[in-house]
Design a protein around this motif. Structure first.
Motif, short mmCIF file in Angstrom:
data_model
loop_
_atom_site.label_atom_id
_atom_site.label_comp_id
_atom_site.label_asym_id
_atom_site.label_seq_id
_atom_site.Cartn_x
_atom_site.Cartn_y
_atom_site.Cartn_z
N LEU A 209 0.81 -1.21 0.00
CA LEU A 209 0.00 0.00 0.00
C LEU A 209 0.85 1.27 0.00
O LEU A 209 0.32 2.36 -0.22
CB LEU A 209 -0.93 0.00 1.22
N GLY A 210 2.13 1.14 0.26
CA GLY A 210 3.02 2.29 0.22
C GLY A 210 3.24 2.97 1.56
O GLY A 210 3.91 4.01 1.61
N VAL A 211 2.70 2.40 2.63
CA VAL A 211 2.88 3.01 3.96
C VAL A 211 4.29 2.71 4.48
O VAL A 211 4.94 3.59 5.05
CB VAL A 211 1.82 2.50 4.94
N ARG B 149 3.53 9.02 -6.54
CA ARG B 149 3.79 7.72 -5.92
C ARG B 149 4.69 6.87 -6.79
O ARG B 149 5.57 6.17 -6.29
CB ARG B 149 2.47 6.99 -5.64
N ARG B 150 4.50 6.93 -8.09
CA ARG B 150 5.38 6.18 -8.98
C ARG B 150 6.82 6.70 -8.90
O ARG B 150 7.78 5.93 -8.90
CB ARG B 150 4.85 6.24 -10.40
N LEU B 151 6.97 8.01 -8.85
CA LEU B 151 8.30 8.60 -8.72
C LEU B 151 8.96 8.21 -7.40
O LEU B 151 10.19 8.08 -7.32
CB LEU B 151 8.22 10.13 -8.82
N ASP B 152 8.15 8.05 -6.36
CA ASP B 152 8.66 7.70 -5.04
C ASP B 152 8.79 6.20 -4.83
O ASP B 152 8.80 5.72 -3.70
CB ASP B 152 7.76 8.30 -3.95
N LEU C 16 3.84 6.03 -0.35
CA LEU C 16 2.65 6.88 -0.31
C LEU C 16 2.90 8.23 0.35
O LEU C 16 2.07 9.13 0.29
CB LEU C 16 1.54 6.13 0.43
N TRP C 17 4.07 8.40 0.98
CA TRP C 17 4.27 9.56 1.85
C TRP C 17 4.45 10.86 1.08
O TRP C 17 4.12 11.93 1.59
CB TRP C 17 5.43 9.30 2.80
#
Length: 262
Positions: A57-59, A182-185, A189-190
């Motif tokens: 989830l990106g957390v 989000r894709r760049l990171d 998700l932050w």
């Protein structure tokens, strides 16, 4: 979950009828969000076949990626830049007067809005919804699909056609920009939380005492319904941000850069 949250809050409404309706609705929404957080990890494990739901989830970030604090600060920086543009144009055009009067309670409220709304909505839209749409309709349609749903949920349909259209376009661009962030990171998700939450909390702070806007402020600047993202300046600023992000994403995808895909 939303209906269940509403049902669970009803006994409080019966026992304490003096609580305002808006407060009861907020309590019901908070209960629904807590239920969502409790169910979400199991949902991701079962439906998405993921052994690490919070990382999916990106957390949580992988050990090799940049930490959440740096991602959060980066998103907050872009939110600050967008709001600074609106502020400078308002002051330069004489449509706003700088007051700089923000109480501790209002500052705390702005911070809570930034982190609370930013994390809750990004976990819902760029976390769960985007991932769910990827499984249902594929990644090509999922990215614009989540942005479209995000814009429809947040648009006010009582503004008239053209203001409503402007707000839809601005929110759609924000949804695309957040997904691209989000894709760049690398899936974190932050950065999205910082950008989204920074816009919400920062705009609240500006309206709560930092700036007094004139009733004659043009809608192309402050946006329809008091949402600057639906104004011409907001749409152009989000478009410029999105172009920059897509350029960075294209460079990161080239093998010569050594970057990894999200």
């Amino acid at each position: 979950l939303y209906g269940l949250g509403w049902l669970l809050i009803q006994p409080i409404s019966w026992l304490f009828p003096s609580i305002p309706l808006a407060s009861r609705d907020l309590m019901g929404t908070l209960v629904s969000e807590l239920l969502f957080l409790l169910i979400l990890p199991s949902w991701v494990r079962i439906r998405w076949d993921s052994a690490h739901p919070w990382q999916t989830l990106g957390v949580r970030s992988s050990q090799r990626s940049e930490g959440p604090g740096a991602r959060l600060r980066g998103g907050l920086g872009w939110a600050f830049a967008l709001l600074l543009l609106i502020t400078l144009l308002s002051l330069a055009g004489g449509w706003g007067q700088w007051l700089g009067d923000l109480s501790l309670a209002e500052l705390l409220n702005a911070v809570l809005l930034c982190l609370g709304v930013g994390l809750a909505e990004e976990l819902l839209f760029r976390g769960w919804l985007w991932g769910e749409l990827n499984h249902l309709i594929g990644p090509r349609l999922a990215l614009p699909g989540q942005a479209l749903i995000f814009s429809l949920v947040h648009t006010r349909f009582n503004l008239g056609f053209w203001p409503m259209l402007g707000l839809l376009i601005g929110l759609f661009l924000l949804g695309i920009a957040l997904a691209t962030r989000r894709r760049l990171d690398q899936g974190s998700l932050w950065g999205c939380v910082g950008l989204h939450g920074g816009l919400v909390g920062g705009w609240f702070a500006l309206q709560s005492g930092l700036i007094q806007w004139s009733p004659l402020s043009p809608q192309w600047l402050t946006g329809p319904g008091g949402n600057p993202l639906g104004g011409v300046v907001g749409i152009l600023a989000l478009s410029a941000l999105l172009v920059r992000q897509l350029t960075a994403l294209a460079k990161a995808a080239r093998p010569s850069t050594g970057a990894r895909s999200a």
